[in-house]
Write a protein that holds these residues in place. Sequence first.
Motif, PDB file in Angstrom:
ATOM      1  N   ASN A   1      -1.774  61.022  57.485  1.00 44.27           N
ATOM      2  CA  ASN A   1      -1.590  61.756  58.725  1.00 44.27           C
ATOM      3  C   ASN A   1      -1.017  60.797  59.762  1.00 44.27           C
TER       4      ASN A   1
ATOM      5  N   ASN B   1       9.876  64.314  49.899  1.00 45.38           N
ATOM      6  CA  ASN B   1      10.256  65.334  48.907  1.00 45.38           C
ATOM      7  C   ASN B   1      11.310  64.843  47.908  1.00 45.38           C
TER       8      ASN B   1
ATOM      9  N   SER C   1       3.417  57.968  49.288  1.00 42.73           N
ATOM     10  CA  SER C   1       3.845  58.241  50.660  1.00 42.73           C
ATOM     11  C   SER C   1       4.781  57.147  51.159  1.00 42.73           C
ATOM     12  N   TYR C   2       5.787  57.556  51.919  1.00 40.10           N
ATOM     13  CA  TYR C   2       6.591  56.587  52.665  1.00 40.10           C
ATOM     14  C   TYR C   2       5.689  55.941  53.708  1.00 40.10           C
TER      15      TYR C   2
ATOM     16  N   LYS D   1      -2.448  61.538  51.033  1.00 41.77           N
ATOM     17  CA  LYS D   1      -1.376  61.623  52.023  1.00 41.77           C
ATOM     18  C   LYS D   1      -1.751  60.815  53.264  1.00 41.77           C
TER      19      LYS D   1
ATOM     20  N   GLU E   1       5.414  62.325  49.023  1.00 46.24           N
ATOM     21  CA  GLU E   1       4.931  63.539  49.693  1.00 46.24           C
ATOM     22  C   GLU E   1       5.578  63.804  51.041  1.00 46.24           C
ATOM     23  N   ASN E   2       5.996  62.799  51.787  1.00 51.05           N
ATOM     24  CA  ASN E   2       6.615  63.064  53.081  1.00 51.05           C
ATOM     25  C   ASN E   2       8.132  62.919  53.068  1.00 51.05           C
TER      26      ASN E   2
ATOM     27  N   TYR F   1      -1.855  55.851  61.983  1.00 53.68           N
ATOM     28  CA  TYR F   1      -1.875  56.293  60.590  1.00 53.68           C
ATOM     29  C   TYR F   1      -3.323  56.531  60.169  1.00 53.68           C
TER      30      TYR F   1
END
Length: 216
Positions: free
Chosen positions: A202, A88, A141-142, A200, A85-86, A194
């Motif tokens: 934030n 692509n 997510s990374y 996801k 997601e972060n 984090y």
Amino acid sequence: MKLQQLLILPLLLVVNLASSFGYYSIDENKSDLFYANNDTLINQIRETTPVRKKLLDYEKAFPFKLSLTEMPTSILELIKYTEIENLNNTLDTSLKRYSLLDHFENKQTFYFRVIEENEYCCRIIYLVYYDKLTSQVSSISYFGIYGGDGGWETTSTESWESESILTLKKLVINDYDNIDDSYIEKKDSLTYRYEILSSKINVTLLDSVRTETVIR
């Protein structure tokens, strides 16, 4: 009355009677827990990885001298087409190896982390979100990176404050050559917050400090 309706009536009568006497009930929370505890993927990861630690130093936890166990193909097949997601893009399963790191969970989501092993530079961590109710991977997510190559290196330390919030301290070192045979070492000390959500992360930058040293 149709024959099908006549056949269903006795069954409904039994269920209603059992329910009225307290012998039959449906608890949605218990039902969700039952399916989650009987999910093959969740059970496999629970049995083969530790629960994530409150403190984790990447350099100590998985240095390059430590050989990692390759992830089972069944799990890799499940996650390899999910977009990160972060970033692509998706995991590069054709050229890189993947291993399981750890796991944690709440009522709705089972989280597990994987390590991508890039033989040229580094080990990259990803967080996978697995929805317990749908039994599907909802996102990736990374998360972090450890390694280095040709004048660059980085590592991080995690400190978890709760089940969903942690502080990640990241150190990045870059070396630059000077014309007088010396070189400049630049160190960036970065502190992030984090917040882990259902699909996801934030990420908030809390602090950033740079130092430069001339080394002869």
